[in-house]
Design an enzyme around this catalytic site. Structure first.
Site, mmCIF file in Angstrom:
data_model
loop_
_atom_site.group_PDB
_atom_site.id
_atom_site.type_symbol
_atom_site.label_atom_id
_atom_site.label_comp_id
_atom_site.label_asym_id
_atom_site.label_seq_id
_atom_site.Cartn_x
_atom_site.Cartn_y
_atom_site.Cartn_z
ATOM 1 C CB ILE A 1 52.646 46.391 -15.643
ATOM 2 C CG1 ILE A 1 51.144 46.731 -15.588
ATOM 3 C CG2 ILE A 1 53.443 47.304 -14.758
ATOM 4 C CD1 ILE A 1 50.506 46.438 -14.243
ATOM 5 C CE1 TYR A 2 47.434 46.278 -17.891
ATOM 6 C CE2 TYR A 2 46.744 47.198 -19.982
ATOM 7 C CZ TYR A 2 46.555 47.036 -18.631
ATOM 8 O OH TYR A 2 45.469 47.624 -18.023
ATOM 9 N N GLY A 3 51.746 42.455 -20.324
ATOM 10 C CA GLY A 3 52.664 41.490 -20.915
ATOM 11 C C GLY A 3 53.573 40.857 -19.888
#
Length: 311
Positions: A50-52
């Site tokens: 989920i990063y970004g």
């Protein structure tokens, strides 16, 4: 380097957080931070599917940036790459189908054949632990991940997962990624640390700098900080306890002629069961402050001073 729990992975005692890649810093600046980290001897990189998500590249952009950096630099064998699944709005939970699909997608974004450490980003009470741990074991047997780990589990569920993981056809968690720092001590030290100590899990805590508060950039009467995290930081830590911790950090940092960030991370690294705190940097200058932590030895009196201020 430090051995990660019961595994054969040797990691730098400061893990580089990839949560800022593709969010608060672009690809060029991300590459610069990654280069500087590796040049300083670092090899342990943490990201998640989920990063970004808050940046223009959307979900998975941190993994994509790291993947392009690995491809450009050609240093895959020197690295320990960790990623996580289970919190994506597109693929939530930890069912066998989700674990399989998320692993394939992360491998593709990262451009690698194997994820070294693959975390369940948070517990999924709607999926039996046997299903999740069996899915992780399938990935291990297929060579798609080397080890499974847990993040954001409470002590009871972690203990149950470890019991089940000892069985045939199940993966056993080798590390825990909890929310733990000088200002967030209760849950980890109260119930989770004893589980990690008893079962040999490596603790790799996130938010080691309390979303930036423990760097000292937030002050009682200081200027407003332009950061996506600023409002939450003020709500959580702008209180007498928070400022007492900053006062103690100021004293210890001055004695060592170093930064508050380095002292905060050194305190974490000195705690029993903690292997490598996670910290992110938006510039090579910020990273330089963080890299002082692994070699910063705090005295028993300094540790006690910080303990007392944060208790």
């Amino acid at each position: 380097m430090a051995r990660l729990g019961s595994t054969d992975l040797d990691v730098f005692p400061l893990c580089l957080g990839g949560n800022v890649f593709g969010w608060t810093i672009d690809e060029q600046r991300s590459f610069a931070v990654l280069d500087a980290y590796v040049e300083a001897g670092g090899n342990f990189i943490d990201t998640a599917d989920i990063y970004g998500r808050r940046g223009s590249g959307g979900l998975g952009e941190s993994e994509r940036i790291i993947g392009r950096w690995i491809a450009a630099r050609g240093k895959r064998e020197q690295l320990v790459v960790a990623s996580k699944l289970g919190m994506s709005p597109e693929r939530p939970g930890l069912s066998v189908a989700t674990v399989r699909a998320c692993a394939e997608e992360s491998l593709e974004r990262l451009g690698i054949e194997t994820i070294d450490l693959y975390y369940a980003h948070r517990d999924d009470p709607n999926t039996p632990l046997e299903e999740t741990l069996g899915a992780f074991d399938e990935l291990i047997q297929a060579g798609k991940i080397r080890h499974a780990a847990a993040s954001n589990y409470d002590a009871a569920r972690l203990q149950e997962a470890l019991r089940i993981g000892a069985g045939a056809g199940m993966a056993s968690y080798v590390a825990l990624q909890p929310h733990y720092n000088l200002l967030e001590r209760g849950e980890y030290e109260g119930e989770l640390a004893p589980v990690c100590a008893r079962d040999g899990l490596a603790c790799v805590p996130y938010y080691g700098l309390a979303r930036g508060f423990l760097t000292g950039k937030y002050r009682r009467d200081g200027a407003a900080i332009d950061s996506p995290r600023a409002a939450g930081v003020r709500e959580s830590y702008f209180n007498e306890r928070g400022f007492a911790v900053l006062d103690a950090l100021d004293e210890v940092a001055a004695a060592h002629e170093t930064t508050l960030a380095a002292v905060s991370l050194a305190w974490l690294g000195a705690q029993p069961t903690v292997l490598a705190p996670i910290a992110s940097a938006t510039s090579t200058e910020q990273l330089r402050d963080l890299l002082a932590a692994p070699t910063l030895a705090l005295s028993a009196e300094e540790l006690a001073r910080l303990d007392a201020a944060s208790s």
